[in-house]
Design an enzyme around this catalytic site. Sequence first.
Site, mmCIF file in Angstrom:
data_model
loop_
_atom_site.group_PDB
_atom_site.id
_atom_site.type_symbol
_atom_site.label_atom_id
_atom_site.label_comp_id
_atom_site.label_asym_id
_atom_site.label_seq_id
_atom_site.Cartn_x
_atom_site.Cartn_y
_atom_site.Cartn_z
ATOM 1 N N ASP A 102 0.871 -1.180 0.000
ATOM 2 C CA ASP A 102 0.000 0.000 0.000
ATOM 3 C C ASP A 102 0.912 1.236 0.000
ATOM 4 O OD1 ASP A 102 -2.564 1.263 0.312
ATOM 5 O OD2 ASP A 102 -2.220 1.450 2.449
ATOM 6 N N LYS A 130 -1.310 -1.837 -4.571
ATOM 7 C CA LYS A 130 -2.149 -0.632 -4.654
ATOM 8 C C LYS A 130 -1.198 0.530 -4.935
ATOM 9 C CE LYS A 130 -5.654 -0.594 -1.311
ATOM 10 N NZ LYS A 130 -6.180 -0.055 -0.029
ATOM 11 N N VAL A 152 -9.865 -3.201 0.526
ATOM 12 C CA VAL A 152 -10.274 -4.575 0.246
ATOM 13 C C VAL A 152 -10.083 -5.475 1.470
ATOM 14 C CG1 VAL A 152 -9.876 -4.451 -2.245
ATOM 15 C CG2 VAL A 152 -7.980 -5.083 -0.740
#
Length: 184
Positions: A102, A130, A152
Amino acid sequence: MHKDVARILISEQELQKRIRELAEQISSDYEGKKPPIVVGILKGSCFFLTELAKNMNLDVELEFMRVRSYAGENSTGNIQILLDLDRDVSNENILIVEDIVDTGITLKKVKELLGNRCANDIRIAALLNKKERREVEIDADYYGFEIPNEFVVGFGLDYNQKYRNLPYIGVLKEEVYTRQVSKE
Ligand code: IMP
Protein backbone atom coordinates in the site's frame (compact mmCIF):
# COMPACT_ATOMS: atom_id res chain seq x y z
CA MET A 1 -21.21 -12.95 -0.74
CA HIS A 2 -20.75 -11.40 2.72
CA LYS A 3 -23.27 -8.64 3.50
CA ASP A 4 -20.51 -6.09 4.25
CA VAL A 5 -18.82 -6.62 0.88
CA ALA A 6 -19.84 -4.30 -1.97
CA ARG A 7 -18.39 -6.48 -4.71
CA ILE A 8 -15.97 -9.28 -5.33
CA LEU A 9 -12.80 -7.92 -6.90
CA ILE A 10 -10.90 -11.21 -7.26
CA SER A 11 -12.65 -14.57 -7.05
CA GLU A 12 -11.36 -17.66 -5.29
CA GLN A 13 -10.68 -19.32 -8.66
CA GLU A 14 -8.76 -16.32 -10.01
CA LEU A 15 -6.68 -16.20 -6.82
CA GLN A 16 -5.79 -19.88 -7.02
CA LYS A 17 -4.90 -19.69 -10.71
CA ARG A 18 -2.68 -16.61 -10.33
CA ILE A 19 -0.95 -17.87 -7.19
CA ARG A 20 -0.11 -21.16 -8.95
CA GLU A 21 1.41 -19.16 -11.82
CA LEU A 22 3.46 -17.11 -9.35
CA ALA A 23 4.62 -20.27 -7.57
CA GLU A 24 5.80 -21.72 -10.88
CA GLN A 25 7.60 -18.53 -11.81
CA ILE A 26 9.29 -18.27 -8.42
CA SER A 27 10.30 -21.95 -8.52
CA SER A 28 11.95 -21.54 -11.90
CA ASP A 29 13.67 -18.28 -10.87
CA TYR A 30 15.32 -20.05 -7.92
CA GLU A 31 16.39 -23.07 -9.96
CA GLY A 32 20.06 -23.79 -9.34
CA LYS A 33 20.11 -21.35 -6.41
CA LYS A 34 19.91 -21.97 -2.69
CA PRO A 35 16.16 -22.26 -1.91
CA PRO A 36 14.83 -19.23 -0.04
CA ILE A 37 13.60 -18.94 3.49
CA VAL A 38 10.01 -17.85 2.97
CA VAL A 39 9.19 -15.15 5.51
CA GLY A 40 5.47 -14.54 5.85
CA ILE A 41 4.36 -11.23 7.31
CA LEU A 42 1.50 -12.00 9.67
CA LYS A 43 -1.36 -11.90 9.76
CA GLY A 44 -2.37 -10.77 6.30
CA SER A 45 -0.12 -13.08 4.28
CA CYS A 46 -1.38 -16.33 5.84
CA PHE A 47 -3.65 -17.54 3.01
CA PHE A 48 -1.38 -16.27 0.23
CA LEU A 49 1.70 -17.86 1.80
CA THR A 50 -0.02 -21.21 2.26
CA GLU A 51 -1.27 -21.36 -1.32
CA LEU A 52 2.05 -20.11 -2.71
CA ALA A 53 4.29 -22.43 -0.68
CA LYS A 54 2.13 -25.49 -1.43
CA ASN A 55 2.63 -24.91 -5.13
CA MET A 56 6.34 -24.10 -5.06
CA ASN A 57 8.64 -26.80 -6.28
CA LEU A 58 11.46 -25.87 -3.88
CA ASP A 59 12.69 -27.11 -0.49
CA VAL A 60 11.80 -23.91 1.30
CA GLU A 61 11.79 -23.16 5.01
CA LEU A 62 8.86 -21.19 6.42
CA GLU A 63 9.31 -18.41 8.94
CA PHE A 64 7.02 -15.66 10.17
CA MET A 65 7.26 -12.10 11.36
CA ARG A 66 4.57 -9.85 12.69
CA VAL A 67 5.01 -6.13 12.35
CA ARG A 68 2.86 -3.09 12.84
CA SER A 69 3.45 -0.05 10.71
CA TYR A 70 2.53 3.45 11.65
CA ALA A 71 3.12 6.73 9.87
CA GLY A 72 5.82 8.69 11.63
CA GLU A 73 6.43 12.40 11.59
CA ASN A 74 8.08 12.05 8.22
CA SER A 75 6.64 10.15 5.30
CA THR A 76 9.01 7.21 5.71
CA GLY A 77 6.98 5.99 8.73
CA ASN A 78 8.17 3.30 11.09
CA ILE A 79 7.42 -0.24 12.14
CA GLN A 80 7.18 -2.08 15.41
CA ILE A 81 8.22 -5.73 15.47
CA LEU A 82 5.62 -7.78 17.33
CA LEU A 83 7.09 -11.17 16.40
CA ASP A 84 10.62 -11.58 15.14
CA LEU A 85 12.48 -14.38 13.39
CA ASP A 86 14.19 -16.76 15.78
CA ARG A 87 16.98 -17.74 13.44
CA ASP A 88 20.04 -16.25 11.83
CA VAL A 89 19.46 -15.19 8.24
CA SER A 90 22.98 -14.15 7.31
CA ASN A 91 23.94 -15.39 3.85
CA GLU A 92 20.47 -16.84 3.30
CA ASN A 93 18.17 -16.11 0.39
CA ILE A 94 14.93 -14.61 1.63
CA LEU A 95 11.53 -14.41 0.00
CA ILE A 96 9.31 -12.02 1.95
CA VAL A 97 5.62 -12.78 1.46
CA GLU A 98 3.12 -9.98 2.07
CA ASP A 99 -0.60 -9.49 1.43
CA ILE A 100 -0.54 -6.01 -0.09
CA VAL A 101 1.85 -3.17 -0.87
CA ASP A 102 0.00 0.00 0.00
CA THR A 103 2.15 2.94 1.18
CA GLY A 104 5.13 0.55 0.99
CA ILE A 105 6.36 1.51 4.47
CA THR A 106 6.09 -1.99 5.97
CA LEU A 107 7.99 -3.77 3.23
CA LYS A 108 10.66 -1.13 2.92
CA LYS A 109 11.41 -1.38 6.64
CA VAL A 110 11.29 -5.19 6.75
CA LYS A 111 13.61 -5.41 3.75
CA GLU A 112 16.04 -2.96 5.36
CA LEU A 113 15.94 -4.89 8.62
CA LEU A 114 16.73 -8.24 6.98
CA GLY A 115 19.40 -6.58 4.85
CA ASN A 116 21.03 -5.27 8.03
CA ARG A 117 21.10 -8.86 9.29
CA CYS A 118 23.22 -9.73 6.27
CA ALA A 119 20.67 -11.77 4.37
CA ASN A 120 22.02 -12.50 0.93
CA ASP A 121 19.36 -12.01 -1.73
CA ILE A 122 16.05 -10.55 -0.56
CA ARG A 123 13.01 -10.75 -2.80
CA ILE A 124 9.40 -9.84 -2.18
CA ALA A 125 6.19 -11.53 -3.29
CA ALA A 126 3.01 -9.54 -2.66
CA LEU A 127 -0.47 -10.69 -3.56
CA LEU A 128 -1.81 -7.19 -4.24
CA ASN A 129 -0.35 -3.91 -5.39
CA LYS A 130 -2.15 -0.63 -4.65
CA LYS A 131 0.31 1.47 -6.60
CA GLU A 132 -1.57 4.77 -6.35
CA ARG A 133 -1.03 4.86 -2.58
CA ARG A 134 2.74 4.45 -2.57
CA GLU A 135 4.60 6.87 -0.26
CA VAL A 136 8.07 5.32 -0.25
CA GLU A 137 10.14 3.78 -2.98
CA ILE A 138 9.78 0.01 -2.85
CA ASP A 139 8.68 -2.58 -5.34
CA ALA A 140 7.97 -6.27 -5.01
CA ASP A 141 9.62 -8.75 -7.35
CA TYR A 142 6.38 -10.70 -7.75
CA TYR A 143 2.82 -9.36 -7.67
CA GLY A 144 -0.42 -11.28 -7.94
CA PHE A 145 -2.71 -8.44 -8.96
CA GLU A 146 -2.72 -4.67 -9.43
CA ILE A 147 -5.78 -3.24 -7.67
CA PRO A 148 -7.45 0.20 -7.58
CA ASN A 149 -7.33 2.48 -4.57
CA GLU A 150 -10.17 0.82 -2.67
CA PHE A 151 -10.23 -0.83 0.74
CA VAL A 152 -10.27 -4.58 0.25
CA VAL A 153 -10.79 -7.50 2.60
CA GLY A 154 -10.63 -11.28 2.46
CA PHE A 155 -8.03 -13.95 1.72
CA GLY A 156 -6.06 -12.76 4.75
CA LEU A 157 -6.83 -9.05 4.58
CA ASP A 158 -8.88 -7.56 7.38
CA TYR A 159 -10.77 -4.57 8.61
CA ASN A 160 -10.56 -4.40 12.42
CA GLN A 161 -9.41 -8.05 12.40
CA LYS A 162 -12.57 -9.18 10.59
CA TYR A 163 -13.15 -10.68 7.13
CA ARG A 164 -9.72 -12.38 6.86
CA ASN A 165 -11.36 -15.77 6.27
CA LEU A 166 -13.38 -14.76 3.22
CA PRO A 167 -12.14 -16.94 0.35
CA TYR A 168 -12.11 -14.04 -2.15
CA ILE A 169 -10.84 -10.44 -2.25
CA GLY A 170 -13.79 -8.08 -1.91
CA VAL A 171 -14.28 -4.33 -1.71
CA LEU A 172 -15.61 -3.42 1.73
CA LYS A 173 -18.80 -1.37 1.78
CA GLU A 174 -17.99 2.22 2.72
CA GLU A 175 -20.79 2.28 5.28
CA VAL A 176 -18.90 -0.38 7.30
CA TYR A 177 -15.99 1.91 8.07
CA THR A 178 -18.01 5.13 8.31
CA ARG A 179 -20.29 3.32 10.78
CA GLN A 180 -17.23 2.35 12.87
CA VAL A 181 -15.78 5.88 12.79
CA SER A 182 -19.01 7.53 13.95
CA LYS A 183 -19.11 5.21 16.98
CA GLU A 184 -15.72 6.42 18.22
P1 IMP B 1 1.82 -0.48 3.84
O1 IMP B 1 1.03 0.79 3.86
O2 IMP B 1 2.29 -0.80 2.44
O3 IMP B 1 2.92 -0.45 4.83
O4 IMP B 1 0.83 -1.65 4.24
C1 IMP B 1 0.61 -1.95 5.58
C2 IMP B 1 -0.49 -2.94 5.79
O5 IMP B 1 -1.73 -2.26 5.67
C3 IMP B 1 -0.61 -4.11 4.83
O6 IMP B 1 0.25 -5.18 5.12
C4 IMP B 1 -2.05 -4.51 5.07
O7 IMP B 1 -2.14 -5.38 6.18
C5 IMP B 1 -2.73 -3.18 5.40
N1 IMP B 1 -3.55 -2.72 4.26
C6 IMP B 1 -3.24 -1.82 3.32
N2 IMP B 1 -4.25 -1.67 2.43
C7 IMP B 1 -5.24 -2.52 2.86
C8 IMP B 1 -6.56 -2.84 2.37
O8 IMP B 1 -7.06 -2.35 1.33
N3 IMP B 1 -7.24 -3.75 3.10
C9 IMP B 1 -6.75 -4.36 4.22
N4 IMP B 1 -5.54 -4.08 4.70
C10 IMP B 1 -4.79 -3.18 4.02
